[in-house]
Design an enzyme around this catalytic site. Structure first.
Site, PDB file in Angstrom:
ATOM      1  N   SER A 156       0.842  -1.210   0.000  1.00 55.12           N
ATOM      2  CA  SER A 156       0.000   0.000   0.000  1.00 55.12           C
ATOM      3  C   SER A 156       0.867   1.247   0.000  1.00 55.12           C
ATOM      4  O   SER A 156       0.603   2.197  -0.749  1.00 55.12           O
ATOM      5  CB  SER A 156      -0.911   0.026   1.231  1.00 55.12           C
ATOM      6  OG  SER A 156      -1.769  -1.077   1.224  1.00 55.12           O
TER       7      SER A 156
ATOM      8  N   ASN B 151      -5.419  -9.710  -7.792  1.00 58.14           N
ATOM      9  CA  ASN B 151      -5.381 -10.439  -6.528  1.00 58.14           C
ATOM     10  C   ASN B 151      -6.544 -11.411  -6.360  1.00 58.14           C
ATOM     11  O   ASN B 151      -6.449 -12.346  -5.572  1.00 58.14           O
ATOM     12  CB  ASN B 151      -5.349  -9.460  -5.354  1.00 58.14           C
ATOM     13  CG  ASN B 151      -6.290  -8.298  -5.535  1.00 58.14           C
ATOM     14  OD1 ASN B 151      -6.171  -7.533  -6.501  1.00 58.14           O
ATOM     15  ND2 ASN B 151      -7.234  -8.147  -4.637  1.00 58.14           N
TER      16      ASN B 151
ATOM     17  N   GLN C 151       1.083  -9.080  -6.328  1.00 57.14           N
ATOM     18  CA  GLN C 151       0.691 -10.477  -6.470  1.00 57.14           C
ATOM     19  C   GLN C 151       1.596 -11.286  -7.390  1.00 57.14           C
ATOM     20  O   GLN C 151       1.492 -12.503  -7.434  1.00 57.14           O
ATOM     21  CB  GLN C 151      -0.755 -10.551  -6.996  1.00 57.14           C
ATOM     22  CG  GLN C 151      -1.793 -10.073  -6.016  1.00 57.14           C
ATOM     23  CD  GLN C 151      -1.878 -10.942  -4.762  1.00 57.14           C
ATOM     24  OE1 GLN C 151      -1.329 -12.049  -4.710  1.00 57.14           O
ATOM     25  NE2 GLN C 151      -2.539 -10.433  -3.734  1.00 57.14           N
TER      26      GLN C 151
ATOM     27  N   HIS D 251       4.588  -9.566   2.410  1.00 56.90           N
ATOM     28  CA  HIS D 251       3.817 -10.674   2.998  1.00 56.90           C
ATOM     29  C   HIS D 251       3.108 -11.532   1.956  1.00 56.90           C
ATOM     30  O   HIS D 251       2.460 -12.524   2.304  1.00 56.90           O
ATOM     31  CB  HIS D 251       2.832 -10.155   4.050  1.00 56.90           C
ATOM     32  CG  HIS D 251       1.652  -9.412   3.518  1.00 56.90           C
ATOM     33  ND1 HIS D 251       0.412  -9.990   3.405  1.00 56.90           N
ATOM     34  CD2 HIS D 251       1.512  -8.144   3.077  1.00 56.90           C
ATOM     35  CE1 HIS D 251      -0.447  -9.100   2.926  1.00 56.90           C
ATOM     36  NE2 HIS D 251       0.201  -7.976   2.717  1.00 56.90           N
TER      37      HIS D 251
ATOM     38  N   THR E 276      13.762   5.761  10.229  1.00 51.91           N
ATOM     39  CA  THR E 276      14.909   4.867  10.439  1.00 51.91           C
ATOM     40  C   THR E 276      14.635   3.497   9.828  1.00 51.91           C
ATOM     41  O   THR E 276      13.610   2.871  10.123  1.00 51.91           O
ATOM     42  CB  THR E 276      15.184   4.733  11.951  1.00 51.91           C
ATOM     43  OG1 THR E 276      15.478   6.035  12.442  1.00 51.91           O
ATOM     44  CG2 THR E 276      16.337   3.788  12.235  1.00 51.91           C
TER      45      THR E 276
ATOM     46  N   CYS F 231     -19.931 -27.064   8.122  1.00 50.59           N
ATOM     47  CA  CYS F 231     -19.860 -27.124   9.558  1.00 50.59           C
ATOM     48  C   CYS F 231     -19.341 -25.786  10.049  1.00 50.59           C
ATOM     49  O   CYS F 231     -18.998 -24.927   9.257  1.00 50.59           O
ATOM     50  CB  CYS F 231     -18.897 -28.231   9.965  1.00 50.59           C
ATOM     51  SG  CYS F 231     -17.252 -27.904   9.347  1.00 50.59           S
TER      52      CYS F 231
HETATM   53  C1  LIG Z   1      -2.642  -6.249  -5.687  1.00 50.67           C
HETATM   54  C2  LIG Z   1      -2.344  -5.747  -4.308  1.00 50.67           C
HETATM   55  N1  LIG Z   1      -1.782  -4.531  -4.170  1.00 50.67           N
HETATM   56  C3  LIG Z   1      -1.498  -4.038  -2.954  1.00 50.67           C
HETATM   57  C4  LIG Z   1      -1.766  -4.737  -1.803  1.00 50.67           C
HETATM   58  C5  LIG Z   1      -1.450  -4.120  -0.476  1.00 50.67           C
HETATM   59  O1  LIG Z   1      -0.271  -4.634   0.063  1.00 50.67           O
HETATM   60  P1  LIG Z   1       0.038  -4.472   1.630  1.00 50.67           P
HETATM   61  O2  LIG Z   1      -0.955  -5.338   2.345  1.00 50.67           O
HETATM   62  O3  LIG Z   1       1.449  -4.939   1.791  1.00 50.67           O
HETATM   63  O4  LIG Z   1      -0.118  -3.039   1.964  1.00 50.67           O
HETATM   64  C6  LIG Z   1      -2.348  -5.996  -1.906  1.00 50.67           C
HETATM   65  C7  LIG Z   1      -2.683  -6.769  -0.689  1.00 50.67           C
HETATM   66  O5  LIG Z   1      -3.673  -7.482  -0.628  1.00 50.67           O
HETATM   67  C8  LIG Z   1      -2.634  -6.521  -3.192  1.00 50.67           C
HETATM   68  O6  LIG Z   1      -3.198  -7.721  -3.349  1.00 50.67           O
END
Ligand SMILES: Cc1ncc(COP(=O)(O)O)c(C=O)c1O
Length: 328
Positions: free
Chosen positions: A74, A153, A181, A203, A239, A317
């Site tokens: 982001s 995504n 992605q 992540h 930092t 379930c």
């Molecule tokens: C295509 C895409 N761009 C940006 C992001 C955002 O990344 P972050 O969660 O590291 O801010 C995501 C996270 O789901 C994503 O799938």
């Protein structure tokens, strides 16, 4: 009924790879110095941050000085979009993107439109692909930036980035791609793609949450989002975290090996075949059958919404916390 949980949503997030956490561990305890300090306590952290930049650059095929560490995808997207607008506001006021971007693109663009930036959202076809001719038609002399995600995504469709970036270059317009992605799943060489700016998110590729990077091609200057001391060559104050940089670096080193994706693709295709055997015409594949991330399978159960399938009491379930488990 007992339920064995299998986590499949690696587009939402991945676990931290054990090799990544092993690399990070000493930075929780030993190398606590400020990488910007000029004394003995900083040396380990400073060296680690700069060493970690190499594998990040390598997975993108760029120079180390073209990588800026961020807090995630982001922030990288925000820095790309706002950084261009704030730097080049005299030269344009128009951005072209697609209607299927992640909120990490759509929301900063909504913010920028409140400041007077015009945004064109290109449509996609039934398989989720943008038409480069639509891009060409959307450009104007005031277009300062094009931002098109590398891979989606949700459905995993891969966009024709090379072609779109070529169009941008022909018109002298900067091109950004959100590759959160795609890194680690398909090739992401910035020179092959022809992009000027590229975002990645740790992540999504077995690094921890809270770290990402923006590739900024040499010669391009962006207005920082975070002003302060001159970290990251004046492009992002705060930092540097050697801990997170080292984690991202190791994850990017592992991400260069795309051979593992052949196995993932085979598993995905096997899963799809089995689903078809079981559900026949009552399921449909979403996204592009060919131009699609190797790990991504998105299906619709015809006539049923996702929440019904995910949490249906009659079909499935519920676990201790009340979440539904589909007994597929
Ligand atoms: C295509 C895409 N761009 C940006 C992001 C955002 O990344 P972050 O969660 O590291 O801010 C995501 C996270 O789901 C994503 O799938």
């Amino acid at each position: 009924m007992t339920t064995r949980r299998i986590y499949l949503d690696y587009n939402a997030s991945t676990p931290v790879d054990p090799a990544v956490s092993a690399m990070m561990k000493p930075f929780l305890t030993d190398h606590y110095g400020n990488p910007s300090s000029g004394h003995w306590a900083s040396t380990g952290a400073k060296t680690a941050v700069e060493t970690a930049r190499s594998p990040v650059a390598a997975v993108l095929g760029c120079h180390n000085d073209e990588i800026v560490f961020t807090s995630g995808g982001s922030e990288a997207n925000n820095l790309a979009l706002k950084g261009v607008v704030f730097k080049l506001r005299e030269e344009g006021d128009h951005i072209v993107t697609t209607s299927i971007e992640h909120p990490a693109i759509l929301e900063p663009l909504r913010f920028l439109s409140r400041l007077g930036v015009r945004v064109t959202f290109l449509p996609v076809d039934a398989m989720g692909r943008v038409d480069p001719d639509d891009l060409r038609a959307a450009l104007s002399p005031r277009t300062m930036l094009i931002s098109i995600m590398h891979a989606n995504n949700e459905v995993g469709t891969i966009q024709p980035i090379e072609e779109c970036a070529r169009i941008a270059r022909e018109h002298g317009i900067l091109f950004h791609t959100d590759a959160a992605q795609s890194v680690g799943k398909i090739p992401t060489d910035v020179n092959r793609l022809g992009v000027d700016l590229l975002s990645l998110a740790g992540h999504k590729l077995y690094a921890p949450k809270g770290v990402g990077a923006l590739f900024i091609r040499r010669g391009i200057s962006l207005e920082p989002l975070i002003h302060g001391a001159g970290h990251e060559s004046g492009r992002r104050a705060s930092t540097e975290s050697a801990l997170l940089a080292v984690g991202l670096g190791k994850a990017c080193e592992l991400a260069r090996d795309l051979e593992a994706m052949d196995f993932v693709r085979a598993l995905r295709d096997h899963f799809w075949v089995e689903l078809q055997k079981r559900f026949g015409n009552s399921i449909a594949l979403n996204g592009h059958p060919m131009h699609r991330l190797p790990n991504t399978l998105n299906v619709s159960f015809v006539g049923r919404i996702g929440a019904e399938i995910f949490g249906s009491k009659s079909d499935g379930c519920r676990d201790r916390r009340g979440y539904g488990c589909c007994p597929i």
